[in-house]
Scaffold this motif. Structure first.
Motif, PDB file in Angstrom:
ATOM      1  N   SER A 128      -3.154   7.804  -6.867  1.00  0.00           N
ATOM      2  CA  SER A 128      -4.267   7.715  -7.804  1.00  0.00           C
ATOM      3  C   SER A 128      -3.982   6.789  -8.985  1.00  0.00           C
ATOM      4  O   SER A 128      -4.909   6.303  -9.628  1.00  0.00           O
ATOM      5  CB  SER A 128      -4.646   9.106  -8.317  1.00  0.00           C
ATOM      6  OG  SER A 128      -3.568   9.701  -9.024  1.00  0.00           O
ATOM      7  N   GLN A 129      -2.713   6.524  -9.284  1.00  0.00           N
ATOM      8  CA  GLN A 129      -2.363   5.645 -10.401  1.00  0.00           C
ATOM      9  C   GLN A 129      -1.657   4.366  -9.920  1.00  0.00           C
ATOM     10  O   GLN A 129      -1.040   3.659 -10.715  1.00  0.00           O
ATOM     11  CB  GLN A 129      -1.436   6.394 -11.366  1.00  0.00           C
ATOM     12  CG  GLN A 129      -2.055   7.637 -11.970  1.00  0.00           C
ATOM     13  CD  GLN A 129      -1.041   8.397 -12.797  1.00  0.00           C
ATOM     14  OE1 GLN A 129      -0.345   7.812 -13.614  1.00  0.00           O
ATOM     15  NE2 GLN A 129      -0.951   9.694 -12.581  1.00  0.00           N
ATOM     16  N   GLU A 130      -1.767   4.073  -8.635  1.00  0.00           N
ATOM     17  CA  GLU A 130      -1.069   2.908  -8.081  1.00  0.00           C
ATOM     18  C   GLU A 130      -1.452   1.610  -8.793  1.00  0.00           C
ATOM     19  O   GLU A 130      -0.592   0.785  -9.091  1.00  0.00           O
ATOM     20  CB  GLU A 130      -1.353   2.786  -6.581  1.00  0.00           C
ATOM     21  CG  GLU A 130      -0.643   1.615  -5.937  1.00  0.00           C
ATOM     22  CD  GLU A 130      -0.913   1.500  -4.451  1.00  0.00           C
ATOM     23  OE1 GLU A 130      -0.395   0.537  -3.860  1.00  0.00           O
ATOM     24  OE2 GLU A 130      -1.652   2.325  -3.878  1.00  0.00           O
ATOM     25  N   ARG A 131      -2.704   1.435  -9.087  1.00  0.00           N
ATOM     26  CA  ARG A 131      -3.148   0.191  -9.735  1.00  0.00           C
ATOM     27  C   ARG A 131      -2.589   0.030 -11.145  1.00  0.00           C
ATOM     28  O   ARG A 131      -2.518  -1.065 -11.657  1.00  0.00           O
ATOM     29  CB  ARG A 131      -4.670   0.106  -9.751  1.00  0.00           C
ATOM     30  CG  ARG A 131      -5.237  -0.072  -8.356  1.00  0.00           C
ATOM     31  CD  ARG A 131      -6.695  -0.487  -8.405  1.00  0.00           C
ATOM     32  NE  ARG A 131      -7.233  -0.552  -7.073  1.00  0.00           N
ATOM     33  CZ  ARG A 131      -7.272  -1.652  -6.322  1.00  0.00           C
ATOM     34  NH1 ARG A 131      -6.768  -2.774  -6.790  1.00  0.00           N
ATOM     35  NH2 ARG A 131      -7.801  -1.630  -5.124  1.00  0.00           N
ATOM     36  N   SER A 132      -2.148   1.123 -11.745  1.00  0.00           N
ATOM     37  CA  SER A 132      -1.516   1.020 -13.067  1.00  0.00           C
ATOM     38  C   SER A 132       0.003   1.128 -12.970  1.00  0.00           C
ATOM     39  O   SER A 132       0.677   1.316 -13.970  1.00  0.00           O
ATOM     40  CB  SER A 132      -2.093   2.046 -14.035  1.00  0.00           C
ATOM     41  OG  SER A 132      -2.134   3.331 -13.488  1.00  0.00           O
ATOM     42  N   GLY A 133       0.533   0.986 -11.755  1.00  0.00           N
ATOM     43  CA  GLY A 133       1.972   0.874 -11.590  1.00  0.00           C
ATOM     44  C   GLY A 133       2.730   2.147 -11.268  1.00  0.00           C
ATOM     45  O   GLY A 133       3.955   2.148 -11.297  1.00  0.00           O
ATOM     46  N   VAL A 134       2.017   3.233 -10.931  1.00  0.00           N
ATOM     47  CA  VAL A 134       2.703   4.486 -10.602  1.00  0.00           C
ATOM     48  C   VAL A 134       2.267   4.940  -9.210  1.00  0.00           C
ATOM     49  O   VAL A 134       1.082   5.158  -8.952  1.00  0.00           O
ATOM     50  CB  VAL A 134       2.396   5.591 -11.630  1.00  0.00           C
ATOM     51  CG1 VAL A 134       3.093   6.889 -11.254  1.00  0.00           C
ATOM     52  CG2 VAL A 134       2.803   5.150 -13.024  1.00  0.00           C
ATOM     53  N   TYR A 135       3.224   5.076  -8.320  1.00  0.00           N
ATOM     54  CA  TYR A 135       3.000   5.520  -6.943  1.00  0.00           C
ATOM     55  C   TYR A 135       3.929   6.703  -6.727  1.00  0.00           C
ATOM     56  O   TYR A 135       5.146   6.555  -6.781  1.00  0.00           O
ATOM     57  CB  TYR A 135       3.332   4.375  -5.981  1.00  0.00           C
ATOM     58  CG  TYR A 135       2.951   4.598  -4.546  1.00  0.00           C
ATOM     59  CD1 TYR A 135       1.644   4.397  -4.119  1.00  0.00           C
ATOM     60  CD2 TYR A 135       3.902   4.966  -3.601  1.00  0.00           C
ATOM     61  CE1 TYR A 135       1.294   4.558  -2.778  1.00  0.00           C
ATOM     62  CE2 TYR A 135       3.559   5.129  -2.269  1.00  0.00           C
ATOM     63  CZ  TYR A 135       2.258   4.925  -1.863  1.00  0.00           C
ATOM     64  OH  TYR A 135       1.908   5.092  -0.536  1.00  0.00           O
ATOM     65  N   LYS A 136       3.355   7.886  -6.538  1.00  0.00           N
ATOM     66  CA  LYS A 136       4.167   9.101  -6.471  1.00  0.00           C
ATOM     67  C   LYS A 136       4.288   9.612  -5.041  1.00  0.00           C
ATOM     68  O   LYS A 136       3.289   9.746  -4.337  1.00  0.00           O
ATOM     69  CB  LYS A 136       3.549  10.199  -7.332  1.00  0.00           C
ATOM     70  CG  LYS A 136       3.509   9.871  -8.805  1.00  0.00           C
ATOM     71  CD  LYS A 136       2.840  10.995  -9.585  1.00  0.00           C
ATOM     72  CE  LYS A 136       2.706  10.641 -11.048  1.00  0.00           C
ATOM     73  NZ  LYS A 136       2.015  11.701 -11.805  1.00  0.00           N
ATOM     74  N   LEU A 137       5.523   9.908  -4.645  1.00  0.00           N
ATOM     75  CA  LEU A 137       5.792  10.529  -3.358  1.00  0.00           C
ATOM     76  C   LEU A 137       6.606  11.794  -3.603  1.00  0.00           C
ATOM     77  O   LEU A 137       7.546  11.788  -4.400  1.00  0.00           O
ATOM     78  CB  LEU A 137       6.585   9.581  -2.447  1.00  0.00           C
ATOM     79  CG  LEU A 137       5.884   8.288  -2.062  1.00  0.00           C
ATOM     80  CD1 LEU A 137       6.828   7.375  -1.280  1.00  0.00           C
ATOM     81  CD2 LEU A 137       4.640   8.584  -1.236  1.00  0.00           C
TER      82      LEU A 137
END
Length: 135
Positions: free
Chosen positions: A80-89
Motif C-alpha cells: 500500500s505504500q510502495e509508491r512512497s518507497g515502503v514495501y512490507k513483507l
C-alpha cells in the motif's frame, strides 16, 4: 546465469520464463491488463524470499542435525505504500519436528539471514537495461 523471458503469444501480456531447465508463465492480473495466467513479477519477488527462508532453514537443520520434519512458509505483502518507497513483507515459518525452544530460536536466527533477505535489505543492486530491436 541468464534468465530468459519471451512473450507467450496465447495471452495478452504473459511471458514464458526459462531458468535452466525450468519453465513457468508470469503474467499480471486482469485489473492490470493481463490474463492472470501465472504469478506476477511482484509475486515472484515475494516468493523468492519465502523459498529462500525455507530452503535456508532446511539446509541448516540438516547440516546441524536439527530434526525438522516439515516447514510451511507464508509471505504476506503490504504494498500500500510502495509508491512512497515502503514495501512490507511478513514471513511466517511453521516448522514441524521435535525441536527445543533453543533450536527454534536458532532456526529463526538462520531464517533472518537467508541470502535473499540480505539482498532485499542490505545489498545495493545495480541494474543496467538495454533495449534492442528484434530482427
Amino acid at each position: 546465469m541468464t534468465i530468459e523471458l519471451q512473450r507467450d503469444l496465447s495471452a495478452v501480456m504473459a511471458q514464458q520464463l526459462q531458468i535452466r531447465n525450468h519453465s513457468l508463465t508470469t503474467d499480471v492480473g486482469e485489473a492490470e491488463g493481463g490474463a492472470d495466467t501465472g504469478p506476477s513479477p511482484h509475486d515472484l519477488y515475494d516468493a523468492a524470499l519465502g523459498a529462500c527462508k525455507a530452503l535456508t532453514v532446511m539446509w541448516y537443520a540438516r547440516k546441524k542435525g536439527i530434526p525438522v520434519e516439515d516447514i510451511h512458509t507464508h509471505i504476506e505483502r503490504d504494498d500500500s505504500q510502495e509508491r512512497s518507497g515502503v514495501y512490507k513483507l511478513v514471513a511466517r515459518l511453521q516448522v514441524k519436528g521435535d525441536l527445543t525452544d533453543a533450536q527454534l530460536q536458532e532456526l529463526h536466527a538462520v531464517a533472518q539471514k537467508c541470502p535473499v533477505h540480505k539482498l532485499m535489505t542490505t545489498v545495493t543492486t545495480e541494474i543496467t537495461t538495454d533495449l534492442e530491436r528484434l530482427p
